[in-house]
Design a protein around this motif. Structure first.
Motif, PDB file in Angstrom:
ATOM      1  N   ARG A 195      -9.369  -0.189  -1.194  1.00 21.18           N
ATOM      2  CA  ARG A 195      -9.293  -1.605  -0.817  1.00 21.18           C
ATOM      3  C   ARG A 195      -8.516  -1.722   0.497  1.00 21.18           C
ATOM      4  N   LYS A 196      -8.767  -2.851   1.198  1.00 22.49           N
ATOM      5  CA  LYS A 196      -8.159  -3.013   2.525  1.00 22.49           C
ATOM      6  C   LYS A 196      -6.668  -3.298   2.418  1.00 22.49           C
ATOM      7  N   ASP A 197      -6.307  -4.131   1.418  1.00 25.50           N
ATOM      8  CA  ASP A 197      -4.933  -4.605   1.340  1.00 25.50           C
ATOM      9  C   ASP A 197      -4.132  -3.769   0.338  1.00 25.50           C
ATOM     10  N   ALA A 198      -3.027  -3.187   0.792  1.00 27.68           N
ATOM     11  CA  ALA A 198      -2.120  -2.425  -0.078  1.00 27.68           C
ATOM     12  C   ALA A 198      -2.851  -1.402  -0.945  1.00 27.68           C
ATOM     13  N   PRO A 199      -3.613  -0.499  -0.334  1.00 24.54           N
ATOM     14  CA  PRO A 199      -4.331   0.493  -1.150  1.00 24.54           C
ATOM     15  C   PRO A 199      -3.363   1.456  -1.827  1.00 24.54           C
ATOM     16  N   LEU A 200      -3.873   2.105  -2.867  1.00 29.49           N
ATOM     17  CA  LEU A 200      -3.082   3.117  -3.567  1.00 29.49           C
ATOM     18  C   LEU A 200      -2.948   4.337  -2.669  1.00 29.49           C
ATOM     19  N   VAL A 201      -1.741   4.539  -2.159  1.00 30.05           N
ATOM     20  CA  VAL A 201      -1.481   5.663  -1.255  1.00 30.05           C
ATOM     21  C   VAL A 201       0.020   5.970  -1.350  1.00 30.05           C
ATOM     22  N   PRO A 202       0.409   7.246  -1.303  1.00 27.69           N
ATOM     23  CA  PRO A 202       1.853   7.513  -1.367  1.00 27.69           C
ATOM     24  C   PRO A 202       2.550   7.009  -0.110  1.00 27.69           C
ATOM     25  N   ALA A 203       3.759   6.487  -0.257  1.00 29.90           N
ATOM     26  CA  ALA A 203       4.564   6.127   0.923  1.00 29.90           C
ATOM     27  C   ALA A 203       4.878   7.429   1.657  1.00 29.90           C
ATOM     28  N   ASP A 204       5.094   7.343   2.978  1.00 30.68           N
ATOM     29  CA  ASP A 204       5.377   8.555   3.765  1.00 30.68           C
ATOM     30  C   ASP A 204       6.592   9.302   3.226  1.00 30.68           C
ATOM     31  N   ASP A 205       7.559   8.537   2.677  1.00 30.98           N
ATOM     32  CA  ASP A 205       8.801   9.162   2.206  1.00 30.98           C
ATOM     33  C   ASP A 205       8.819   9.329   0.679  1.00 30.98           C
ATOM     34  N   ALA A 206       7.635   9.308   0.048  1.00 30.70           N
ATOM     35  CA  ALA A 206       7.594   9.467  -1.417  1.00 30.70           C
ATOM     36  C   ALA A 206       7.633  10.948  -1.806  1.00 30.70           C
ATOM     37  N   ILE A 207       8.246  11.213  -2.962  1.00 33.75           N
ATOM     38  CA  ILE A 207       8.196  12.557  -3.544  1.00 33.75           C
ATOM     39  C   ILE A 207       6.983  12.589  -4.461  1.00 33.75           C
ATOM     40  N   ILE A 208       6.105  13.553  -4.254  1.00 27.84           N
ATOM     41  CA  ILE A 208       4.871  13.602  -5.047  1.00 27.84           C
ATOM     42  C   ILE A 208       5.051  14.589  -6.205  1.00 27.84           C
ATOM     43  N   ILE A 209       4.766  14.105  -7.418  1.00 28.05           N
ATOM     44  CA  ILE A 209       4.909  14.970  -8.600  1.00 28.05           C
ATOM     45  C   ILE A 209       3.583  14.995  -9.353  1.00 28.05           C
ATOM     46  N   ASP A 210       3.075  16.208  -9.606  1.00 20.31           N
ATOM     47  CA  ASP A 210       1.838  16.355 -10.381  1.00 20.31           C
ATOM     48  C   ASP A 210       2.214  16.397 -11.866  1.00 20.31           C
ATOM     49  N   THR A 211       1.908  15.327 -12.585  1.00 11.93           N
ATOM     50  CA  THR A 211       2.318  15.254 -13.998  1.00 11.93           C
ATOM     51  C   THR A 211       1.411  16.102 -14.890  1.00 11.93           C
ATOM     52  N   GLY A 212       0.323  16.632 -14.316  1.00  9.28           N
ATOM     53  CA  GLY A 212      -0.553  17.519 -15.085  1.00  9.28           C
ATOM     54  C   GLY A 212       0.068  18.899 -15.251  1.00  9.28           C
TER      55      GLY A 212
END
Ligand code: DC
Length: 232
Positions: A195-212
């Motif tokens: 979507r154009k507005d506020a798409p689901l995307v990590p913030a540049d300063d987010a810590i990414i964790i794979d919960t799998g």
């Protein structure tokens, strides 16, 4: 445990974003419990807009009507004696109704409507209160609380997320098939990410964790370690 530094103007906030079924709800609840902080389940607000629109027979294409519903949303979050929160829409308990697959899919559709997001923005920010807030959603770290000092983004493959959902449904005595759930999840991901507005995307300063790749407890302790490092 982690008291807000009184020199800070705003209460602290931890954002936990990610796609459907990534474990945001469970992880956010556990982190909020351990910290004794407030919680914002922003997905519930989009689900409530979708449910209210359906109840009023409002078409999802009519942006003005949808944004009026979002602005006037009469919702109460009431803590239950045994834990958890009862969600009341215009006085009716809709805590279970908003958790259906259909409501999640409808929420993803109304969430793509720009004026709906605008109408919910301030409402979400008003959840920020002492001693702190754990905010769960899709755009918590990018749009709603961009100044958060701790931003987490949870991921997991569509297959793993669908398997989790299948297990939950089975526990509720509901039959579903894995392929159908994977398709639903992929369709929702595509809508939320594109979507154009506020798409689901990590913030540049987010810590990414794979919960799998980790247990819930391992993810919670990774988040708690990050919070400790930032706030103590
Ligand atoms: O987290 P959830 O499954 O309850 O969210 C339902 C839908 O609401 C999701 O598919 C997209 C939308 N949503 C959003 O756009 N922004 C948020 N911050 C939270 C949810």
């Amino acid at each position: 445990m982690f008291q807000n530094n009184m020199s800070q103007k705003k209460p602290p906030v931890i954002t936990i974003d990610g796609p459907a079924g990534s474990g945001k709800g469970t992880i956010s609840q556990k982190v909020a419990e351990q910290l004794g902080w407030n919680i914002l389940d922003s997905g519930a607000l989009y689900r409530l807009v979708a449910l209210a629109a359906e109840k009023k027979d409002v078409d999802f294409d009519t942006e003005d009507s949808l944004s009026e519903i979002a602005e006037a949303l009469d919702v109460t979050f009431t803590p239950c004696a045994g834990g958890g929160v009862a969600i009341l829409l215009e006085g009716d308990d809709v805590s279970l109704a908003i958790r259906s697959e259909d409501c999640g899919c409808a929420a993803s559709k109304v969430a793509a409507v720009k004026p709906v997001r605008a109408a919910l923005l301030e409402r979400q920010r008003r959840f920020l209160d002492l001693p702190g807030l754990v905010a769960d959603g899709r755009d918590m770290g990018t749009v709603v609380f961009p100044d958060a000092k701790v931003k987490i983004f949870l991921t997991a493959s569509a297959e793993i997320r669908a398997e989790r959902r299948l297990k939950q449904l089975k526990e509720q005595g509901i039959n579903a098939n894995l392929r159908g759930l994977i398709d639903d999840i992929e369709e929702r991901d595509a809508r939320d990410m594109n979507r154009k507005d506020a798409p689901l995307v990590p913030a540049d300063d987010a810590i990414i964790i794979d919960t799998g790749k980790s247990t819930i407890d391992e993810v919670v302790s990774e988040v708690m370690d990050t919070v400790k490092n930032v706030y103590s």
